[in-house]
Design a protein around this motif. Sequence first.
Motif, PDB file in Angstrom:
ATOM      1  N   ILE A  87       0.316  -1.415   0.134  1.00  0.00           N
ATOM      2  CA  ILE A  87       0.051   0.088  -0.070  1.00  0.00           C
ATOM      3  C   ILE A  87       0.653   1.391  -0.158  1.00  0.00           C
ATOM      4  CG2 ILE A  87      -1.490   1.693   1.025  1.00  0.00           C
ATOM      5  CD1 ILE A  87      -2.886  -1.254   2.229  1.00  0.00           C
ATOM      6  N   ASP A  88       1.920   1.129   0.551  1.00  0.00           N
ATOM      7  CA  ASP A  88       2.612   2.330   1.203  1.00  0.00           C
ATOM      8  C   ASP A  88       3.635   2.554  -0.332  1.00  0.00           C
ATOM      9  OD1 ASP A  88       2.325   3.393   3.201  1.00  0.00           O
ATOM     10  OD2 ASP A  88       3.884   2.230   4.596  1.00  0.00           O
ATOM     11  N   ARG A  89       3.987   1.439  -0.862  1.00  0.00           N
ATOM     12  CA  ARG A  89       4.657   1.797  -2.283  1.00  0.00           C
ATOM     13  C   ARG A  89       3.661   2.382  -3.278  1.00  0.00           C
ATOM     14  NH1 ARG A  89       7.144  -4.540  -3.676  1.00  0.00           N
ATOM     15  NH2 ARG A  89       9.390  -4.586  -2.311  1.00  0.00           N
ATOM     16  N   VAL A  90       2.568   1.700  -3.686  1.00  0.00           N
ATOM     17  CA  VAL A  90       1.948   2.228  -4.385  1.00  0.00           C
ATOM     18  C   VAL A  90       1.612   3.660  -4.367  1.00  0.00           C
ATOM     19  CG1 VAL A  90      -1.304   2.533  -5.311  1.00  0.00           C
ATOM     20  CG2 VAL A  90       0.499  -0.102  -4.541  1.00  0.00           C
ATOM     21  N   ARG A  91       0.472   3.722  -2.783  1.00  0.00           N
ATOM     22  CA  ARG A  91       0.988   5.821  -2.422  1.00  0.00           C
ATOM     23  C   ARG A  91       2.179   6.530  -3.295  1.00  0.00           C
ATOM     24  NH1 ARG A  91       1.095   6.204   2.867  1.00  0.00           N
ATOM     25  NH2 ARG A  91      -0.893   8.672   2.370  1.00  0.00           N
ATOM     26  N   GLU A  92       3.468   5.900  -2.761  1.00  0.00           N
ATOM     27  CA  GLU A  92       3.826   6.805  -2.946  1.00  0.00           C
ATOM     28  C   GLU A  92       4.964   6.504  -4.797  1.00  0.00           C
ATOM     29  OE1 GLU A  92       7.977   4.797  -1.222  1.00  0.00           O
ATOM     30  OE2 GLU A  92       6.803   5.133   1.082  1.00  0.00           O
ATOM     31  N   ARG A  93       4.082   5.746  -5.297  1.00  0.00           N
ATOM     32  CA  ARG A  93       4.649   5.523  -6.545  1.00  0.00           C
ATOM     33  C   ARG A  93       4.063   5.753  -7.421  1.00  0.00           C
ATOM     34  NH1 ARG A  93       6.885   1.942 -10.276  1.00  0.00           N
ATOM     35  NH2 ARG A  93       6.188   2.223 -12.623  1.00  0.00           N
ATOM     36  N   TYR A  94       2.393   6.541  -7.438  1.00  0.00           N
ATOM     37  CA  TYR A  94       1.538   7.351  -8.477  1.00  0.00           C
ATOM     38  C   TYR A  94       0.668   8.169  -7.118  1.00  0.00           C
ATOM     39  CZ  TYR A  94       1.174   2.717 -10.548  1.00  0.00           C
ATOM     40  OH  TYR A  94       1.634   1.634 -10.508  1.00  0.00           O
ATOM     41  N   GLY A  95       1.228   8.824  -6.438  1.00  0.00           N
ATOM     42  CA  GLY A  95       0.973   9.514  -5.122  1.00  0.00           C
ATOM     43  C   GLY A  95      -0.640  10.219  -5.175  1.00  0.00           C
ATOM     44  N   ILE A  96      -1.233   8.806  -4.922  1.00  0.00           N
ATOM     45  CA  ILE A  96      -2.610   8.834  -5.352  1.00  0.00           C
ATOM     46  C   ILE A  96      -2.858   8.647  -3.490  1.00  0.00           C
ATOM     47  CG2 ILE A  96      -3.883   7.681  -7.570  1.00  0.00           C
ATOM     48  CD1 ILE A  96      -3.775   4.958  -5.859  1.00  0.00           C
ATOM     49  N   GLU A  97      -4.544   8.771  -2.865  1.00  0.00           N
ATOM     50  CA  GLU A  97      -4.846   8.518  -2.042  1.00  0.00           C
ATOM     51  C   GLU A  97      -5.137   6.812  -2.088  1.00  0.00           C
ATOM     52  OE1 GLU A  97      -8.637   9.992   0.533  1.00  0.00           O
ATOM     53  OE2 GLU A  97      -7.534  11.396   0.031  1.00  0.00           O
ATOM     54  N   VAL A  98      -4.688   6.391  -0.610  1.00  0.00           N
ATOM     55  CA  VAL A  98      -5.637   4.976  -0.878  1.00  0.00           C
ATOM     56  C   VAL A  98      -6.625   5.010   0.434  1.00  0.00           C
ATOM     57  CG1 VAL A  98      -5.438   2.817  -0.603  1.00  0.00           C
ATOM     58  CG2 VAL A  98      -3.954   3.535  -1.774  1.00  0.00           C
ATOM     59  N   GLU A  99      -8.116   4.452  -0.298  1.00  0.00           N
ATOM     60  CA  GLU A  99      -9.059   4.568   0.800  1.00  0.00           C
ATOM     61  C   GLU A  99      -8.739   3.431   1.730  1.00  0.00           C
ATOM     62  OE1 GLU A  99     -12.956   5.810  -0.549  1.00  0.00           O
ATOM     63  OE2 GLU A  99     -11.669   6.914  -2.532  1.00  0.00           O
ATOM     64  N   ILE A 100      -8.869   3.087   2.964  1.00  0.00           N
ATOM     65  CA  ILE A 100      -8.204   1.865   3.644  1.00  0.00           C
ATOM     66  C   ILE A 100      -9.515   1.835   4.709  1.00  0.00           C
ATOM     67  CG2 ILE A 100      -7.008   1.348   5.619  1.00  0.00           C
ATOM     68  CD1 ILE A 100      -5.013   2.127   4.415  1.00  0.00           C
ATOM     69  N   VAL A 101      -9.998   0.525   4.119  1.00  0.00           N
ATOM     70  CA  VAL A 101     -11.810   0.581   4.866  1.00  0.00           C
ATOM     71  C   VAL A 101     -11.356  -0.685   5.779  1.00  0.00           C
ATOM     72  CG1 VAL A 101     -14.032  -0.552   4.476  1.00  0.00           C
ATOM     73  CG2 VAL A 101     -12.680   1.222   3.479  1.00  0.00           C
ATOM     74  N   VAL A 102     -12.098  -0.814   7.311  1.00  0.00           N
ATOM     75  CA  VAL A 102     -11.647  -1.641   8.224  1.00  0.00           C
ATOM     76  C   VAL A 102     -12.990  -1.766   9.069  1.00  0.00           C
ATOM     77  CG1 VAL A 102      -9.410  -0.513   8.679  1.00  0.00           C
ATOM     78  CG2 VAL A 102     -11.653   0.321  10.324  1.00  0.00           C
ATOM     79  N   PRO A 103     -13.079  -3.255   9.221  1.00  0.00           N
ATOM     80  CA  PRO A 103     -14.623  -3.931   9.954  1.00  0.00           C
ATOM     81  C   PRO A 103     -14.876  -3.562  11.037  1.00  0.00           C
ATOM     82  CG  PRO A 103     -12.796  -5.380   9.550  1.00  0.00           C
ATOM     83  CD  PRO A 103     -11.731  -4.095   9.523  1.00  0.00           C
ATOM     84  N   ASP A 104     -15.753  -3.296  11.525  1.00  0.00           N
ATOM     85  CA  ASP A 104     -16.815  -3.179  12.234  1.00  0.00           C
ATOM     86  C   ASP A 104     -15.685  -3.424  13.583  1.00  0.00           C
ATOM     87  OD1 ASP A 104     -19.065  -1.059  13.722  1.00  0.00           O
ATOM     88  OD2 ASP A 104     -19.158  -3.478  14.870  1.00  0.00           O
ATOM     89  N   SER A 105     -15.514  -2.773  14.526  1.00  0.00           N
ATOM     90  CA  SER A 105     -14.869  -2.774  16.108  1.00  0.00           C
ATOM     91  C   SER A 105     -15.799  -3.924  16.506  1.00  0.00           C
ATOM     92  CB  SER A 105     -13.942  -1.688  16.557  1.00  0.00           C
ATOM     93  OG  SER A 105     -15.012  -0.992  17.089  1.00  0.00           O
ATOM     94  N   LEU A 106     -17.057  -3.139  16.634  1.00  0.00           N
ATOM     95  CA  LEU A 106     -17.597  -4.347  17.852  1.00  0.00           C
ATOM     96  C   LEU A 106     -18.272  -5.275  17.314  1.00  0.00           C
ATOM     97  CD1 LEU A 106     -19.793  -0.743  19.175  1.00  0.00           C
ATOM     98  CD2 LEU A 106     -18.279  -2.235  20.198  1.00  0.00           C
ATOM     99  N   GLN A 107     -18.745  -5.684  15.928  1.00  0.00           N
ATOM    100  CA  GLN A 107     -18.651  -6.353  15.352  1.00  0.00           C
ATOM    101  C   GLN A 107     -17.178  -7.770  15.542  1.00  0.00           C
ATOM    102  OE1 GLN A 107     -20.229  -6.354  11.378  1.00  0.00           O
ATOM    103  NE2 GLN A 107     -22.055  -5.862  11.903  1.00  0.00           N
ATOM    104  N   VAL A 108     -16.049  -7.120  15.473  1.00  0.00           N
ATOM    105  CA  VAL A 108     -14.972  -8.144  15.516  1.00  0.00           C
ATOM    106  C   VAL A 108     -15.295  -8.568  16.736  1.00  0.00           C
ATOM    107  CG1 VAL A 108     -12.286  -8.098  14.759  1.00  0.00           C
ATOM    108  CG2 VAL A 108     -13.770  -6.933  12.950  1.00  0.00           C
ATOM    109  N   GLU A 109     -14.938  -7.707  17.952  1.00  0.00           N
ATOM    110  CA  GLU A 109     -15.469  -7.957  18.928  1.00  0.00           C
ATOM    111  C   GLU A 109     -15.999  -9.168  19.579  1.00  0.00           C
ATOM    112  OE1 GLU A 109     -13.945  -3.803  20.725  1.00  0.00           O
ATOM    113  OE2 GLU A 109     -15.327  -4.588  21.999  1.00  0.00           O
ATOM    114  N   GLU A 110     -17.489  -9.279  18.819  1.00  0.00           N
ATOM    115  CA  GLU A 110     -18.320  -9.869  19.216  1.00  0.00           C
ATOM    116  C   GLU A 110     -18.565 -11.152  18.991  1.00  0.00           C
ATOM    117  OE1 GLU A 110     -22.016  -8.773  17.930  1.00  0.00           O
ATOM    118  OE2 GLU A 110     -22.813 -11.401  17.954  1.00  0.00           O
ATOM    119  N   LEU A 111     -17.945 -11.147  17.512  1.00  0.00           N
ATOM    120  CA  LEU A 111     -16.805 -12.271  16.754  1.00  0.00           C
ATOM    121  C   LEU A 111     -15.933 -13.453  17.151  1.00  0.00           C
ATOM    122  CD1 LEU A 111     -18.181 -13.715  13.784  1.00  0.00           C
ATOM    123  CD2 LEU A 111     -15.640 -12.722  13.019  1.00  0.00           C
TER     124      LEU A 111
END
Length: 254
Positions: A87-111
């Motif tokens: 991800i860092d390589r891509v951000r540097e190479r192309y100068g783009i923003e990568v939208e990083i989406v994470v799971p819902d923490s409460l759902q992960v905790e419950e799981l």
Amino acid sequence: MMDALPVLPDSGAPGADLLEWARSLELQSAEAILAAASRRFGDRLAVVTSFQDTGSVILDIAHRNHLPIRVITLDTGRLPEETHIQIDRVRERYGIEVEIVVPDSLQVEELVRERGPNLFRVSPEHRFACCNVRKVQPFRRAVADLDAWIAGLRREQGASRRAIRTVEVDRSNRPDGSLIKIHPLADWTSEQVWQYIDEHRVPYHPLYDRGYRSIGCAPCTRAARPGEPVRAARWWWEEGAKECGLHLVQVGSR
Ligand code: SF4
């Protein structure tokens, strides 16, 4: 057959127009497909990538053709460190923003409280529950403001992907038919993908140099063994389709 033709939200594009557009792209180059998708959907379009080989090619083509296509990735919380390096390589190479989406923490905790952190080893049902919380639900949240998304699937990747079209209606992720899925590399071979990467010196995921051919979460991906199908090294303890739920076959969508 593509089924009832959708009206795309906010685009004003009628379904018949979409079908014609989809047909017109079926034999086009990846460059032409990405350019047409960018023109049609603007900022309501994104590449959703886990930074595998095809995703790297798509990002490079978009960059070379000055296509302002958003880039989204899902950080499941179980990714190998090498994916973050990529991800860092891509951000540097192309100068783009990568939208990083994470799971819902409460759902992960419950799981993990109820089924344990490595529940995916227990049964396919547990594995799908993990993929649902860590991938599918975050993905659906990430594409909520999109009309279309781009994926790097290829027909050559196995039985579950053999029938993909260049443009599909993604009813498994949005049942009302208002989400379009685009596969610009549908007819590419693995050799073509790696020829492109070599010729254009595209930064690629470090695990390919350690024998991996398909890359996802760390505990569910291993290096490939000689002669085995591309996706055999994903959830290798399971039989059947090697899919996480994002790319289920779209019954009635083509
Ligand atoms: Fe969970 Fe494995 Fe699916 Fe990742 S690939 S979400 S760790 S089951």
